[in-house]
Every structure is written in C-alpha cells, then in structure tokens.
Design a protein around this motif. Structure first.
Motif, PDB file in Angstrom:
ATOM      1  N   ASN A 113       0.795  -1.230   0.000  1.00 40.56           N
ATOM      2  CA  ASN A 113       0.000   0.000   0.000  1.00 40.56           C
ATOM      3  C   ASN A 113       0.826   1.278   0.000  1.00 40.56           C
ATOM      4  N   THR A 114       2.079   1.192   0.436  1.00 40.17           N
ATOM      5  CA  THR A 114       2.880   2.419   0.571  1.00 40.17           C
ATOM      6  C   THR A 114       4.227   2.344  -0.139  1.00 40.17           C
ATOM      7  N   VAL A 115       4.998   1.309   0.142  1.00 34.59           N
ATOM      8  CA  VAL A 115       6.346   1.221  -0.426  1.00 34.59           C
ATOM      9  C   VAL A 115       6.287   1.028  -1.942  1.00 34.59           C
ATOM     10  N   ALA A 116       5.405   0.162  -2.411  1.00 38.92           N
ATOM     11  CA  ALA A 116       5.301  -0.074  -3.857  1.00 38.92           C
ATOM     12  C   ALA A 116       4.910   1.195  -4.617  1.00 38.92           C
ATOM     13  N   PRO A 117       3.891   1.953  -4.184  1.00 38.70           N
ATOM     14  CA  PRO A 117       3.599   3.211  -4.878  1.00 38.70           C
ATOM     15  C   PRO A 117       4.761   4.200  -4.860  1.00 38.70           C
ATOM     16  N   ALA A 118       5.491   4.251  -3.749  1.00 35.77           N
ATOM     17  CA  ALA A 118       6.631   5.170  -3.671  1.00 35.77           C
ATOM     18  C   ALA A 118       7.706   4.803  -4.688  1.00 35.77           C
ATOM     19  N   LEU A 128       6.896  11.231 -16.235  1.00 34.91           N
ATOM     20  CA  LEU A 128       5.776  12.046 -15.764  1.00 34.91           C
ATOM     21  C   LEU A 128       6.105  13.534 -15.859  1.00 34.91           C
ATOM     22  N   ARG A 129       7.352  13.883 -15.547  1.00 36.66           N
ATOM     23  CA  ARG A 129       7.771  15.282 -15.672  1.00 36.66           C
ATOM     24  C   ARG A 129       7.757  15.729 -17.132  1.00 36.66           C
ATOM     25  N   GLN A 130       8.258  14.874 -17.982  1.00 36.31           N
ATOM     26  CA  GLN A 130       8.291  15.212 -19.407  1.00 36.31           C
ATOM     27  C   GLN A 130       6.886  15.386 -19.966  1.00 36.31           C
ATOM     28  N   GLU A 131       5.965  14.546 -19.501  1.00 34.80           N
ATOM     29  CA  GLU A 131       4.586  14.588 -19.975  1.00 34.80           C
ATOM     30  C   GLU A 131       3.740  15.617 -19.236  1.00 34.80           C
ATOM     31  N   ARG A 132       4.278  16.169 -18.148  1.00 30.30           N
ATOM     32  CA  ARG A 132       3.497  17.049 -17.278  1.00 30.30           C
ATOM     33  C   ARG A 132       2.200  16.349 -16.884  1.00 30.30           C
ATOM     34  N   GLY A 133       2.392  15.179 -16.308  1.00 33.29           N
ATOM     35  CA  GLY A 133       1.280  14.284 -16.044  1.00 33.29           C
ATOM     36  C   GLY A 133       0.683  14.426 -14.657  1.00 33.29           C
ATOM     37  N   THR A 134      -0.123  13.426 -14.303  1.00 34.01           N
ATOM     38  CA  THR A 134      -0.869  13.438 -13.051  1.00 34.01           C
ATOM     39  C   THR A 134      -0.682  12.119 -12.321  1.00 34.01           C
ATOM     40  N   LEU A 135      -0.432  12.218 -11.021  1.00 39.23           N
ATOM     41  CA  LEU A 135      -0.387  11.061 -10.131  1.00 39.23           C
ATOM     42  C   LEU A 135      -1.660  11.039  -9.302  1.00 39.23           C
ATOM     43  N   VAL A 136      -2.342   9.912  -9.294  1.00 39.56           N
ATOM     44  CA  VAL A 136      -3.536   9.754  -8.464  1.00 39.56           C
ATOM     45  C   VAL A 136      -3.295   8.602  -7.492  1.00 39.56           C
ATOM     46  N   PHE A 137      -3.435   8.899  -6.217  1.00 40.40           N
ATOM     47  CA  PHE A 137      -3.306   7.886  -5.179  1.00 40.40           C
ATOM     48  C   PHE A 137      -4.709   7.559  -4.662  1.00 40.40           C
ATOM     49  N   LEU A 160       0.438   6.821   2.866  1.00 39.96           N
ATOM     50  CA  LEU A 160       0.206   7.100   1.452  1.00 39.96           C
ATOM     51  C   LEU A 160      -0.235   8.547   1.250  1.00 39.96           C
ATOM     52  N   ARG A 161      -1.048   9.051   2.169  1.00 39.84           N
ATOM     53  CA  ARG A 161      -1.449  10.454   2.106  1.00 39.84           C
ATOM     54  C   ARG A 161      -0.237  11.367   2.262  1.00 39.84           C
ATOM     55  N   ALA A 162       0.656  11.026   3.187  1.00 38.85           N
ATOM     56  CA  ALA A 162       1.870  11.824   3.373  1.00 38.85           C
ATOM     57  C   ALA A 162       2.730  11.794   2.112  1.00 38.85           C
ATOM     58  N   LEU A 163       2.851  10.632   1.502  1.00 42.36           N
ATOM     59  CA  LEU A 163       3.618  10.512   0.262  1.00 42.36           C
ATOM     60  C   LEU A 163       3.054  11.439  -0.805  1.00 42.36           C
ATOM     61  N   ALA A 164       1.747  11.437  -0.969  1.00 42.27           N
ATOM     62  CA  ALA A 164       1.124  12.300  -1.976  1.00 42.27           C
ATOM     63  C   ALA A 164       1.334  13.779  -1.655  1.00 42.27           C
ATOM     64  N   THR A 179      -2.904  14.012  -6.799  1.00 34.12           N
ATOM     65  CA  THR A 179      -4.222  13.996  -6.160  1.00 34.12           C
ATOM     66  C   THR A 179      -4.379  12.743  -5.310  1.00 34.12           C
ATOM     67  N   SER A 180      -4.950  12.915  -4.124  1.00 35.67           N
ATOM     68  CA  SER A 180      -5.398  11.784  -3.310  1.00 35.67           C
ATOM     69  C   SER A 180      -6.912  11.691  -3.407  1.00 35.67           C
ATOM     70  N   VAL A 181      -7.407  10.494  -3.700  1.00 37.64           N
ATOM     71  CA  VAL A 181      -8.848  10.240  -3.753  1.00 37.64           C
ATOM     72  C   VAL A 181      -9.193   9.302  -2.596  1.00 37.64           C
ATOM     73  N   TYR A 182     -10.206   9.685  -1.819  1.00 36.94           N
ATOM     74  CA  TYR A 182     -10.583   8.929  -0.623  1.00 36.94           C
ATOM     75  C   TYR A 182     -11.989   8.348  -0.797  1.00 36.94           C
ATOM     76  N   PRO A 183     -12.101   7.158  -1.387  1.00 37.25           N
ATOM     77  CA  PRO A 183     -13.440   6.572  -1.523  1.00 37.25           C
ATOM     78  C   PRO A 183     -13.934   6.042  -0.176  1.00 37.25           C
ATOM     79  N   GLY A 184     -15.247   6.166   0.026  1.00 37.07           N
ATOM     80  CA  GLY A 184     -15.872   5.447   1.124  1.00 37.07           C
ATOM     81  C   GLY A 184     -15.990   3.982   0.751  1.00 37.07           C
ATOM     82  N   ARG A 185     -16.756   3.248   1.507  1.00 38.47           N
ATOM     83  CA  ARG A 185     -16.909   1.813   1.219  1.00 38.47           C
ATOM     84  C   ARG A 185     -17.504   1.618  -0.172  1.00 38.47           C
TER      85      ARG A 185
END
Length: 240
Positions: A113-118, A128-137, A160-164, A179-185
């Motif tokens: 949940n944390t190390v792999a995304p990092a 991502l920098r070259q593309e001026r892209g977007t990261l969504v967690f 994960l929130r801290a990483l973002a 962007t961090s997206v926080y879905p409910g159940r």
C-alpha cells in the motif's frame, strides 16, 4: 494535452498514456473501461486470465508487477516509453487489533500500500515530468481517520497520504499534478473480504458503485491544466 508539451503529427502521441495498478479489481477495471476511448492504457496486476481479458476488452497493455518486490520494478518497466498518468489503485487489507496482528501483516500491508507506490512513482517520475502528467493515489476513508481494528491498513493509508502531499510540493515546479482520492466503502471484492472479516453481510447496493469512483478519478485526470484537485473524498449519496 498541456500547452507545454511538444505538438506531434502522430495522433497516438496526443493521447495520454495512463498506467493503472490493481487494474483487474473493481475500481481499476471500471476506470479502464471509462478511459479506454480517450487514453492509451497500461494495466498492471499480478497477471492471469482476468487481467488478460480486460486488456483485450479495452485495448490495454498488460504489465505484471509483484508489489511485494519493488526491486523488480525497474526491469518490468524497461520496455515502457511514454507514461503520462499513474493511478495507484492496488491495495490490500487485513483487519485486526494491534495486539493481535503479527509483524508479517504490517510488513505486507505497508509494502503493497505504501512502499510499492513510492518506488513505482520514483521510477516513473522522469517521464511524468516530461509529460506534465498526473499522479492519483487511491486512498481510503481510513487514510483520514483510524478506527479500532484497522491499525495496519490505516497506517499504510496515512503514510500514502503523506507521500502524496510531499510529492505535490516537490513536483509542482516540474508540472506534475498529485491527487489523493478517498473513496468510502465501495462495492468491490475487497469490500466483500472486509465485511467477512467484520462478521457482517456484504450487500453491494449499500456501498458506492466502483463506476462512480472511476468517474471521479477520470474527472481528476482530465481536469484543465490550470487546476490541481489535491484531495477528493467520495462518500455515499442520499438514498434514491
């Protein structure tokens, strides 16, 4: 497309290339279907028939990653060219009190949940920098509030929130949105597992439709370049 990105005569070069982890899951597969008409897709998972079938359906490229072994990511990514966006959607959860969960559960949960995304982000930042892209967690309500029995999962999502948050500050000057997206159940197989661990019935209609979360993520990815949606919470709406 960002006005800062070079204009190409190749139509394929103007389409964003979006990598989705946990692509075969409920939110991941819904997002792949949502984006298929306008994005080129790299669909990551552990492999298998479900991922292969999704790739065939939406025209995506499969990418097999073992999220417990980040040291293998560099080789797995070696054949990639462009990556515009990354949606970190994969995740694991095991409920249990802190006094009852062994270190192996914590290690596995934090690794996926944390190390792999990092690590995946670190390796993909140049493109991502070259593309001026977007990261969504894709985070969780557990990344905003920790409840009893959710210690290892909440800890991974708080991290994960801290990483973002850190990446948002570090990469703003490079044109990378975070962007961090926080879905409910949400009505997914993970939620079915959680309800089983809680000793409760799984009733999909009581939870958010994965397509709703996918539509929210698509809105974040396709938002005009003059805005960054930093934190987006998705909660169940009022009864129909």
């Amino acid at each position: 497309m960002s006005p800062d990105r070079p204009v190409s005569s190749d139509p394929a070069a103007s389409r964003p290339v979006t990598l989705i982890t946990g692509a075969a899951g409920g939110i991941g597969s819904a997002l792949a279907r949502t984006l298929a008409a306008t994005h080129d897709l790299i669909l990551s998972g552990r492999g298998g028939e479900k991922l292969d079938a999704l790739c065939a359906e939406v025209g995506g490229r499969p990418l097999t990653l073992d999220l417990t072994r980040p040291e293998t990511f560099a080789d797995a990514l070696a054949g990639l060219d462009r990556v515009t966006n990354v949606v970190h959607n994969a995740g694991v959860v095991d409920l249990g009190a802190v006094g009852e969960q062994a270190h192996a559960v914590w290690t596995h949960t934090l690794a996926v949940n944390t190390v792999a995304p990092a690590e995946l982000t670190r390796l993909l930042l140049p493109t991502l920098r070259q593309e001026r892209g977007t990261l969504v967690f894709v985070n969780s309500g557990a990344g905003l509030r920790a409840n009893a029995g959710w210690g290892s999962y909440a800890a991974s999502k708080f991290a994960l929130r801290a990483l973002a948050d850190v990446l948002r500050e570090e990469e703003a000057g490079n044109g990378v949105r975070v962007t961090s997206v926080y879905p409910g159940r949400t009505a997914t197989e993970m939620q079915r597992k959680v309800r089983g661990q809680e000793g409760a019935e799984y009733t999909p209609g009581a939870f958010i439709d994965p397509q709703t979360v996918a539509a929210t993520i698509a809105f974040v990815l396709n938002a005009p370049r003059d805005a960054t949606l930093t934190d987006v919470s998705v909660r169940p709406g009022p009864p129909a």
